[in-house]
Motif scaffolding. Sequence first.
Motif, PDB file in Angstrom:
ATOM      1  N   ASP A 145       1.123  -1.031  -0.372  1.00 36.61           N
ATOM      2  CA  ASP A 145       0.056  -0.003  -0.151  1.00 36.61           C
ATOM      3  C   ASP A 145       0.641   0.870   0.377  1.00 36.61           C
ATOM      4  OD1 ASP A 145      -2.373   1.805   0.510  1.00 36.61           O
ATOM      5  OD2 ASP A 145      -3.114   0.379   1.903  1.00 36.61           O
ATOM      6  N   ALA A 146       0.541   1.747  -0.811  1.00 42.22           N
ATOM      7  CA  ALA A 146       0.947   3.742  -0.634  1.00 42.22           C
ATOM      8  C   ALA A 146       0.632   4.750   0.687  1.00 42.22           C
ATOM      9  CB  ALA A 146       0.243   4.343  -1.442  1.00 42.22           C
ATOM     10  N   HIS A 147       0.199   3.837   1.828  1.00 46.60           N
ATOM     11  CA  HIS A 147      -1.206   4.243   2.904  1.00 46.60           C
ATOM     12  C   HIS A 147      -0.704   3.114   4.186  1.00 46.60           C
ATOM     13  CE1 HIS A 147      -2.593   6.609  -0.267  1.00 46.60           C
ATOM     14  NE2 HIS A 147      -2.225   7.461   0.065  1.00 46.60           N
ATOM     15  N   GLY A 148      -0.313   3.400   5.116  1.00 48.29           N
ATOM     16  CA  GLY A 148      -0.377   2.450   5.872  1.00 48.29           C
ATOM     17  C   GLY A 148      -1.644   2.165   6.943  1.00 48.29           C
ATOM     18  N   ASP A 149      -2.447   2.800   6.527  1.00 47.65           N
ATOM     19  CA  ASP A 149      -3.890   2.620   7.162  1.00 47.65           C
ATOM     20  C   ASP A 149      -4.399   2.099   8.247  1.00 47.65           C
ATOM     21  OD1 ASP A 149      -4.860   3.341   4.491  1.00 47.65           O
ATOM     22  OD2 ASP A 149      -5.460   0.876   3.965  1.00 47.65           O
ATOM     23  N   THR A 150      -3.131   2.781   9.416  1.00 48.50           N
ATOM     24  CA  THR A 150      -3.112   2.700  10.377  1.00 48.50           C
ATOM     25  C   THR A 150      -4.063   4.208  11.763  1.00 48.50           C
ATOM     26  OG1 THR A 150      -0.959   3.043  10.991  1.00 48.50           O
ATOM     27  CG2 THR A 150      -1.711   0.897  11.055  1.00 48.50           C
ATOM     28  N   TRP A 151      -4.628   5.163  10.980  1.00 55.08           N
ATOM     29  CA  TRP A 151      -4.677   5.756  11.489  1.00 55.08           C
ATOM     30  C   TRP A 151      -5.731   5.833  12.339  1.00 55.08           C
ATOM     31  CZ3 TRP A 151      -3.065   5.680   6.752  1.00 55.08           C
ATOM     32  CH2 TRP A 151      -2.171   6.719   6.349  1.00 55.08           C
ATOM     33  N   VAL A 169      -5.898  -4.541  15.069  1.00 52.64           N
ATOM     34  CA  VAL A 169      -4.943  -4.711  15.855  1.00 52.64           C
ATOM     35  C   VAL A 169      -5.452  -5.006  16.867  1.00 52.64           C
ATOM     36  CG1 VAL A 169      -2.528  -4.271  17.096  1.00 52.64           C
ATOM     37  CG2 VAL A 169      -2.705  -4.289  14.409  1.00 52.64           C
ATOM     38  N   GLU A 170      -6.412  -3.876  17.257  1.00 52.32           N
ATOM     39  CA  GLU A 170      -7.579  -3.228  18.923  1.00 52.32           C
ATOM     40  C   GLU A 170      -8.043  -5.266  18.540  1.00 52.32           C
ATOM     41  OE1 GLU A 170      -7.441   1.114  18.389  1.00 52.32           O
ATOM     42  OE2 GLU A 170      -8.542   0.550  18.343  1.00 52.32           O
ATOM     43  N   GLU A 171      -8.258  -5.245  17.921  1.00 56.93           N
ATOM     44  CA  GLU A 171      -8.954  -6.519  17.998  1.00 56.93           C
ATOM     45  C   GLU A 171      -8.502  -7.553  18.024  1.00 56.93           C
ATOM     46  OE1 GLU A 171     -12.804  -6.323  15.013  1.00 56.93           O
ATOM     47  OE2 GLU A 171     -12.975  -4.569  15.146  1.00 56.93           O
ATOM     48  N   GLY A 172      -7.959  -7.848  17.805  1.00 58.09           N
ATOM     49  CA  GLY A 172      -6.236  -8.959  18.183  1.00 58.09           C
ATOM     50  C   GLY A 172      -6.841 -10.117  16.893  1.00 58.09           C
ATOM     51  N   LEU A 173      -7.172  -9.088  16.056  1.00 55.67           N
ATOM     52  CA  LEU A 173      -6.568 -10.383  14.674  1.00 55.67           C
ATOM     53  C   LEU A 173      -5.496 -10.542  14.102  1.00 55.67           C
ATOM     54  CD1 LEU A 173      -9.990  -8.761  13.065  1.00 55.67           C
ATOM     55  CD2 LEU A 173     -10.365 -10.054  14.251  1.00 55.67           C
ATOM     56  N   LEU A 174      -4.815  -9.633  14.173  1.00 52.87           N
ATOM     57  CA  LEU A 174      -3.868 -10.030  13.048  1.00 52.87           C
ATOM     58  C   LEU A 174      -2.087 -10.338  14.660  1.00 52.87           C
ATOM     59  CD1 LEU A 174      -2.905  -6.471  11.542  1.00 52.87           C
ATOM     60  CD2 LEU A 174      -4.060  -8.769  10.354  1.00 52.87           C
ATOM     61  N   ASP A 175      -1.338 -11.171  13.946  1.00 50.77           N
ATOM     62  CA  ASP A 175      -0.326 -11.914  14.438  1.00 50.77           C
ATOM     63  C   ASP A 175       0.652 -10.845  14.025  1.00 50.77           C
ATOM     64  OD1 ASP A 175       2.234 -12.779  15.081  1.00 50.77           O
ATOM     65  OD2 ASP A 175       2.190 -14.632  14.325  1.00 50.77           O
ATOM     66  N   ARG A 198       4.329   0.729  13.056  1.00 49.87           N
ATOM     67  CA  ARG A 198       5.710   0.517  14.532  1.00 49.87           C
ATOM     68  C   ARG A 198       5.107   0.328  15.824  1.00 49.87           C
ATOM     69  NH1 ARG A 198       9.573   3.797  10.358  1.00 49.87           N
ATOM     70  NH2 ARG A 198       9.905   2.184   8.679  1.00 49.87           N
ATOM     71  N   ASP A 199       4.906   1.757  16.187  1.00 52.37           N
ATOM     72  CA  ASP A 199       4.363   0.949  17.944  1.00 52.37           C
ATOM     73  C   ASP A 199       3.795   0.403  18.317  1.00 52.37           C
ATOM     74  OD1 ASP A 199       6.028   3.133  18.165  1.00 52.37           O
ATOM     75  OD2 ASP A 199       4.307   4.943  18.493  1.00 52.37           O
ATOM     76  N   LEU A 200       2.614   0.057  16.743  1.00 48.32           N
ATOM     77  CA  LEU A 200       1.705  -1.075  16.832  1.00 48.32           C
ATOM     78  C   LEU A 200       1.798  -3.047  17.006  1.00 48.32           C
ATOM     79  CD1 LEU A 200      -1.513   0.584  14.657  1.00 48.32           C
ATOM     80  CD2 LEU A 200      -1.708   0.063  16.962  1.00 48.32           C
TER      81      LEU A 200
END
Length: 323
Positions: A145-151, A169-175, A198-200
Amino acid sequence: MYQPKDSSKSPRFTGVRTFMRLENIQTTENVDFVVVGVPFDTAASNRVGARYGPQHVRNFSVLLRPYNPDQEINIFDYCSGVDYGDIDIVPGNVHRTYHNMVEGLRPILADDVTPIIIGGDHSISLGNLRAFHEKYGPISLVHFDAHGDTWDNYYGEKYMHGTPFRRAVEEGLLDVDHSIQVGMRGPLYGPEDIEDARDLGFEVIPMSEARKLGQEEVLKRIHKRVGDDRPVFVSFDIDFVDPAYAPGTGTPEVAGPTSHEALEYVRGLKGLNTVGFDLVEVLPAFDHGEITAALASAVAFEMITLVALKKKSLTAPVTETVK
């Protein structure tokens, strides 16, 4: 076995438009992959119209043929697939759309079929990841992506096309310790727009760094980050590609990869345990000469090729034919 119509015998301009001229049928029996449309775009922040992305990509995909010379494989010697149609989205209501997505993807994933999901704006990735979490638990993500989409939000709204991976990440869906983002570039509101990802927990390779590293090294870092055995979901925003090669998108950013480089990134995922894909943000109204549709259909073709290569590594060629 389900496979496309032979365009040397049946002209491409005939019949109902499906991806690659596959059968339009909602089945998971004798199927290894399905192409699914999610024509939702009312979580976009700039140009809208990606709701027409699935049909636009399907329309151009009739030019695709079954043999991939770069990967040296005839897809349908090893796997079977159908065009599953579209999820019934709810315009203007992302939460009901997410519900429909999870309900629609659940039977596909229950039968270990790999979905290639065509959007729609990037907000749909959250619905996809919720469905995959039901099946696999926290899943690794490879995100182009050109954007992180973590806003955190747009206009105070938490569920937009720039927020899906923070919510995931907040919902615990990702490793997240085995997830990676590649291609971020363009003007930002501040350094936190990159650092927040990165902080996520994501590894982030902006496009400027990817250029310095070189594509081969970036692919090595993707494989190292994800590992060969963990289930991984691949999310490909078409604005990852330079707008010279993909103008038909809502938030284009210059200085991205060429179409050739974009395809090489997808091909380079060979060997990962990829269990699902989405391809998002194709916007036909800005697609001059259908060059974005040409690229997007090729990206989806390479995604299907990865399914075939994975199947080839596990099984002998398919011989049964489904009439």
